[in-house]
Design an enzyme around this catalytic site. Structure first.
Site, PDB file in Angstrom:
ATOM      1  N   GLN A  47       3.224  10.128   1.428  1.00 44.32           N
ATOM      2  CA  GLN A  47       4.513   9.610   0.854  1.00 44.32           C
ATOM      3  C   GLN A  47       5.332   9.990   0.096  1.00 44.32           C
ATOM      4  O   GLN A  47       6.837   9.702   0.462  1.00 44.32           O
ATOM      5  CB  GLN A  47       4.224   7.129   1.447  1.00 44.32           C
ATOM      6  CG  GLN A  47       3.278   7.735   2.463  1.00 44.32           C
ATOM      7  CD  GLN A  47       3.152   6.073   2.341  1.00 44.32           C
ATOM      8  OE1 GLN A  47       2.116   5.370   2.300  1.00 44.32           O
ATOM      9  NE2 GLN A  47       4.250   5.230   3.075  1.00 44.32           N
ATOM     10  N   HIS A  50      -4.577   2.077   7.609  1.00 38.62           N
ATOM     11  CA  HIS A  50      -3.105   2.057   7.428  1.00 38.62           C
ATOM     12  C   HIS A  50      -3.042   3.506   6.204  1.00 38.62           C
ATOM     13  O   HIS A  50      -2.206   4.851   6.549  1.00 38.62           O
ATOM     14  CB  HIS A  50      -2.408   1.177   7.526  1.00 38.62           C
ATOM     15  CG  HIS A  50      -0.345   2.242   7.082  1.00 38.62           C
ATOM     16  ND1 HIS A  50      -0.120   1.127   8.371  1.00 38.62           N
ATOM     17  CD2 HIS A  50      -0.193   2.229   6.576  1.00 38.62           C
ATOM     18  CE1 HIS A  50       1.211   1.732   8.049  1.00 38.62           C
ATOM     19  NE2 HIS A  50       1.021   1.887   7.533  1.00 38.62           N
ATOM     20  N   GLU A  51      -3.715   3.405   5.695  1.00 42.60           N
ATOM     21  CA  GLU A  51      -3.144   4.167   4.253  1.00 42.60           C
ATOM     22  C   GLU A  51      -4.223   5.775   4.180  1.00 42.60           C
ATOM     23  O   GLU A  51      -3.339   6.582   4.142  1.00 42.60           O
ATOM     24  CB  GLU A  51      -3.608   2.971   3.100  1.00 42.60           C
ATOM     25  CG  GLU A  51      -2.537   2.859   2.648  1.00 42.60           C
ATOM     26  CD  GLU A  51      -1.123   2.586   3.077  1.00 42.60           C
ATOM     27  OE1 GLU A  51      -0.634   3.441   2.647  1.00 42.60           O
ATOM     28  OE2 GLU A  51      -0.028   1.629   2.984  1.00 42.60           O
ATOM     29  N   GLY A  76       1.137  -1.523  -0.109  1.00 36.85           N
ATOM     30  CA  GLY A  76       0.113  -0.298   0.214  1.00 36.85           C
ATOM     31  C   GLY A  76       1.184   1.213  -0.142  1.00 36.85           C
ATOM     32  O   GLY A  76       1.918   1.670   0.194  1.00 36.85           O
ATOM     33  N   HIS A 123      -2.023   7.914   6.808  1.00 37.66           N
ATOM     34  CA  HIS A 123      -1.265   8.471   5.939  1.00 37.66           C
ATOM     35  C   HIS A 123      -1.594  10.047   5.456  1.00 37.66           C
ATOM     36  O   HIS A 123      -1.427  11.136   5.509  1.00 37.66           O
ATOM     37  CB  HIS A 123      -0.610   8.124   4.631  1.00 37.66           C
ATOM     38  CG  HIS A 123       0.526   7.007   5.261  1.00 37.66           C
ATOM     39  ND1 HIS A 123       1.730   7.631   5.915  1.00 37.66           N
ATOM     40  CD2 HIS A 123       0.718   6.100   5.915  1.00 37.66           C
ATOM     41  CE1 HIS A 123       2.387   6.635   6.659  1.00 37.66           C
ATOM     42  NE2 HIS A 123       1.754   5.393   5.876  1.00 37.66           N
ATOM     43  N   CYS A 142       6.169   0.225   7.497  1.00 36.78           N
ATOM     44  CA  CYS A 142       5.340   1.029   6.786  1.00 36.78           C
ATOM     45  C   CYS A 142       6.629   1.481   5.832  1.00 36.78           C
ATOM     46  O   CYS A 142       7.774   1.417   5.885  1.00 36.78           O
ATOM     47  CB  CYS A 142       5.028   2.185   7.451  1.00 36.78           C
ATOM     48  SG  CYS A 142       4.693   3.507   6.294  1.00 36.78           S
ATOM     49  N   LEU A 143       6.699   1.913   4.526  1.00 38.12           N
ATOM     50  CA  LEU A 143       7.142   2.194   3.502  1.00 38.12           C
ATOM     51  C   LEU A 143       8.117   3.330   4.515  1.00 38.12           C
ATOM     52  O   LEU A 143       9.180   3.271   3.686  1.00 38.12           O
ATOM     53  CB  LEU A 143       7.377   2.034   2.249  1.00 38.12           C
ATOM     54  CG  LEU A 143       6.271   1.220   1.307  1.00 38.12           C
ATOM     55  CD1 LEU A 143       5.893   0.919   0.450  1.00 38.12           C
ATOM     56  CD2 LEU A 143       7.918  -0.198   1.317  1.00 38.12           C
TER      57      LEU A 143
END
Length: 168
Positions: free
Chosen positions: A51, A134-135, A46, A138, A92-93
C-alpha cells in the site's frame, strides 16, 4: 521516521504481488517503523507494504485504541483453521471512505517473522484474523473491493477517481 504516501484504488501498483523479504535488516526495520507512523496517522489498524509502494511481504497491525499492541508480520503464511465464514464490514486505507461487507474464514493460523526476524506461529480469530487476511490480500495484489459485485466495484472506482482528480 517518515509518513509514506498510501496508494489509492484504482492505482495499478496495488495489483503488484509482493516478493518475500530476504533478510530482516535495518532497512526492513525502518520500513516497519515508517509503516506504523503512516498507519497511525491515517488512521488505520493495518497496513501492508504494497500500500506504500514497497512490494515486499511486510504487514503492520495494531487493533488497540491507544496504539499499545503493535504487531509485525514479515513473510506471513496463513492456514485456515475454521472454514466457517464470518461477515465483517471492511474498510481500507487504499479505498478511503468506503466500507463493505466481506466474508472471510473466522480462524486462521499464521507463521511469520517479527520485526527482529524471529519466526513465530500464532492462531488468530475475530478482527485480528480478518485484518491479517485483508492485509495478506494486499501482498497478493488483491483488494477488498474484489470481493464485491462488479457494479459496486465500478461505482467505488468512479467515486475515488473523481475525488482524486478534484484533489489534484
Amino acid at each position: 521516521m517518515a509518513l509514506l504516501p498510501i496508494l489509492e484504488f484504482p492505482d495499478p501498483r496495488l495489483r503488484t504481488r509482493a516478493a518475500p523479504v530476504v533478510a530482516v535488516d535495518a532497512r526492513i526495520q525502518q520500513l516497519v517503523d515508517d509503516m506504523f507512523d503512516t498507519m497511525y496517522a491515517a488512521p488505520g489498524i493495518g497496513l501492508a507494504a504494497s500500500q506504500v509502494d514497497v512490494h515486499e511481504r511486510v504487514i503492520v497491525m495494531d487493533l488497540s485504541e491507544d496504539h499499545s499492541d503493535p504487531r509485525v508480520f514479515i513473510n506471513p503464511e496463513i492456514t485456515v483453521i475454521d472454514e466457517t465464514l464470518g461477515t465483517y464490514d471492511e474498510g481500507c486505507l487504499s479505498v478511503p471512505g468506503f466500507y463493505e461487507t466481506v466474508e472471510r474464514p473466522q480462524v486462521v493460523e499464521v507463521t511469520a517473522l517479527d520485526r527482529d526476524g524471529t519466526a513465530f506461529t500464532e492462531r488468530l480469530d475475530g478482527l485480528m484474523g480478518i485484518c491479517l487476511q485483508h492485509e495478506i490480500d494486499h501482498l497478493e495484489g488483491k483488494l477488498f473491493v474484489d470481493y464485491l459485485s462488479p457494479l459496486k466495484r465500478q461505482r467505488i472506482r468512479s467515486k475515488l477517481v473523481k475525488e482524486q482528480k478534484r484533489r489534484a
